[in-house]
Design an enzyme around this catalytic site. Sequence first.
Site, PDB file in Angstrom:
ATOM      1  N   GLU A 194     -14.891   8.250   5.565  1.00 42.45           N
ATOM      2  CA  GLU A 194     -15.924   7.839   4.614  1.00 42.45           C
ATOM      3  C   GLU A 194     -17.297   7.817   5.268  1.00 42.45           C
ATOM      4  O   GLU A 194     -18.295   8.215   4.648  1.00 42.45           O
ATOM      5  CB  GLU A 194     -15.619   6.444   4.071  1.00 42.45           C
ATOM      6  CG  GLU A 194     -14.553   6.399   3.017  1.00 42.45           C
ATOM      7  CD  GLU A 194     -14.380   4.995   2.489  1.00 42.45           C
ATOM      8  OE1 GLU A 194     -15.133   4.601   1.575  1.00 42.45           O
ATOM      9  OE2 GLU A 194     -13.509   4.280   3.005  1.00 42.45           O
ATOM     10  N   ASP A 252      -3.509  12.108  -2.865  1.00 39.31           N
ATOM     11  CA  ASP A 252      -3.757  13.539  -3.050  1.00 39.31           C
ATOM     12  C   ASP A 252      -4.284  13.777  -4.459  1.00 39.31           C
ATOM     13  O   ASP A 252      -3.633  13.419  -5.439  1.00 39.31           O
ATOM     14  CB  ASP A 252      -2.452  14.310  -2.846  1.00 39.31           C
ATOM     15  CG  ASP A 252      -2.677  15.803  -2.676  1.00 39.31           C
ATOM     16  OD1 ASP A 252      -3.617  16.344  -3.298  1.00 39.31           O
ATOM     17  OD2 ASP A 252      -1.906  16.435  -1.926  1.00 39.31           O
ATOM     18  N   GLU A 306       4.962   5.216   3.151  1.00 41.33           N
ATOM     19  CA  GLU A 306       4.413   6.510   3.563  1.00 41.33           C
ATOM     20  C   GLU A 306       5.573   7.458   3.872  1.00 41.33           C
ATOM     21  O   GLU A 306       6.547   7.050   4.523  1.00 41.33           O
ATOM     22  CB  GLU A 306       3.518   6.341   4.788  1.00 41.33           C
ATOM     23  CG  GLU A 306       2.971   7.630   5.386  1.00 41.33           C
ATOM     24  CD  GLU A 306       2.166   8.429   4.387  1.00 41.33           C
ATOM     25  OE1 GLU A 306       2.587   9.562   4.072  1.00 41.33           O
ATOM     26  OE2 GLU A 306       1.117   7.928   3.926  1.00 41.33           O
ATOM     27  N   ASP A 336      10.134   7.738  -1.184  1.00 45.22           N
ATOM     28  CA  ASP A 336       9.384   7.944  -2.418  1.00 45.22           C
ATOM     29  C   ASP A 336       8.933   6.594  -2.972  1.00 45.22           C
ATOM     30  O   ASP A 336       9.761   5.723  -3.267  1.00 45.22           O
ATOM     31  CB  ASP A 336      10.281   8.677  -3.420  1.00 45.22           C
ATOM     32  CG  ASP A 336       9.590   8.982  -4.744  1.00 45.22           C
ATOM     33  OD1 ASP A 336       8.436   8.551  -4.931  1.00 45.22           O
ATOM     34  OD2 ASP A 336      10.209   9.641  -5.582  1.00 45.22           O
ATOM     35  N   THR A 387     -13.447   3.763   6.360  1.00 42.00           N
ATOM     36  CA  THR A 387     -12.823   4.703   7.285  1.00 42.00           C
ATOM     37  C   THR A 387     -13.877   5.605   7.935  1.00 42.00           C
ATOM     38  O   THR A 387     -14.986   5.775   7.420  1.00 42.00           O
ATOM     39  CB  THR A 387     -11.801   5.580   6.552  1.00 42.00           C
ATOM     40  OG1 THR A 387     -12.486   6.441   5.623  1.00 42.00           O
ATOM     41  CG2 THR A 387     -10.795   4.738   5.784  1.00 42.00           C
ATOM     42  N   ASP A 426     -12.137   9.885  -3.187  1.00 42.94           N
ATOM     43  CA  ASP A 426     -13.413  10.552  -2.922  1.00 42.94           C
ATOM     44  C   ASP A 426     -13.557  11.817  -3.768  1.00 42.94           C
ATOM     45  O   ASP A 426     -14.439  12.630  -3.507  1.00 42.94           O
ATOM     46  CB  ASP A 426     -13.547  10.880  -1.432  1.00 42.94           C
ATOM     47  CG  ASP A 426     -12.428  11.764  -0.934  1.00 42.94           C
ATOM     48  OD1 ASP A 426     -11.349  11.779  -1.559  1.00 42.94           O
ATOM     49  OD2 ASP A 426     -12.606  12.463   0.083  1.00 42.94           O
ATOM     50  N   GLU A 461       0.836  -1.196   0.000  1.00 41.87           N
ATOM     51  CA  GLU A 461       0.000   0.000   0.000  1.00 41.87           C
ATOM     52  C   GLU A 461       0.874   1.251   0.000  1.00 41.87           C
ATOM     53  O   GLU A 461       1.773   1.392   0.826  1.00 41.87           O
ATOM     54  CB  GLU A 461      -0.936   0.032   1.213  1.00 41.87           C
ATOM     55  CG  GLU A 461      -1.808   1.289   1.227  1.00 41.87           C
ATOM     56  CD  GLU A 461      -2.930   1.266   2.251  1.00 41.87           C
ATOM     57  OE1 GLU A 461      -3.486   2.337   2.535  1.00 41.87           O
ATOM     58  OE2 GLU A 461      -3.238   0.172   2.772  1.00 41.87           O
ATOM     59  N   LYS A 483      -6.138  21.430  -8.528  1.00 41.43           N
ATOM     60  CA  LYS A 483      -5.865  22.522  -9.451  1.00 41.43           C
ATOM     61  C   LYS A 483      -5.248  21.989 -10.736  1.00 41.43           C
ATOM     62  O   LYS A 483      -4.352  21.149 -10.701  1.00 41.43           O
ATOM     63  CB  LYS A 483      -4.936  23.547  -8.805  1.00 41.43           C
ATOM     64  CG  LYS A 483      -5.556  24.305  -7.642  1.00 41.43           C
ATOM     65  CD  LYS A 483      -4.601  25.358  -7.106  1.00 41.43           C
ATOM     66  CE  LYS A 483      -5.234  26.129  -5.955  1.00 41.43           C
ATOM     67  NZ  LYS A 483      -4.307  27.146  -5.391  1.00 41.43           N
TER      68      LYS A 483
END
Length: 242
Positions: free
Chosen positions: A223, A147, A97, A124, A220, A183, A72, A151
């Site tokens: 959610e 993320d 992470e 990374d 979660t 989402d 993950e 924009k």
Amino acid sequence: MSSQQASQNKHDRADDAIHDKKIRSFVLRQGRMTAAQQRGIDDYLPRYGLTLDEGRIDPAQVFGREAPLVVEVGFGMGNSLLEQLQAMPDHDFVGIEVHLPGVGKLLCEAGDLDLDNLRVYRDDAVEILNQCFPDNSIDLFQLFFPDPWPKKKHHKRRIVQPPFVETVRKKLKIGGRFHLATDWEAYAEHMRDVMNAAPGYANTASEGDFVPRPETRPLTKFEQRGEKLGHGVWDLIYRRTE
């Protein structure tokens, strides 16, 4: 030049500098560590931590057994990954992470529960995938709520891009699955378009492009709150075919 213009130009130059060598899908933010999170790093990183410098791993050697491997990227504070660790003890998990508080929290909770089926990278994800995982080694690759960079000028930072998707494909076993969730509807559509165009994948949805949330992805609290407000969540699962 006004001070506001100067400040904006400085910001633009800094933003450009980030992308001079490599476009990254994340920005490192310095978060304050709680005592428990710091304890997770101090007490359990030696047990669970893997590093980019160690190079290519043999998952069976790392975990001391042969088991399905789940990777993950971007597990955040680790809540859903911790739930999976406990619900799927017959699977091994590698979490990636970059944000230290989330890493510390997950390590603290997993260590206190004495779970053996976790390893963690703090680096990374693209570099880790390329340098540390053998081809054809991953059974399930998870990318939950990355993320969305909403924009337009930042869309290039989105992690779901053709080169990344191809890297994941090579690391998956034939028949292995790539599970994405977001989402943000616009990002869900972007994910779908990139994945549908990628060679060597098949969408597992029986109707349309999106799938119901499978039981393997914990629901979660975020959610649950979103559902009460009418917010949507979109899941995509693709299988490697070649």
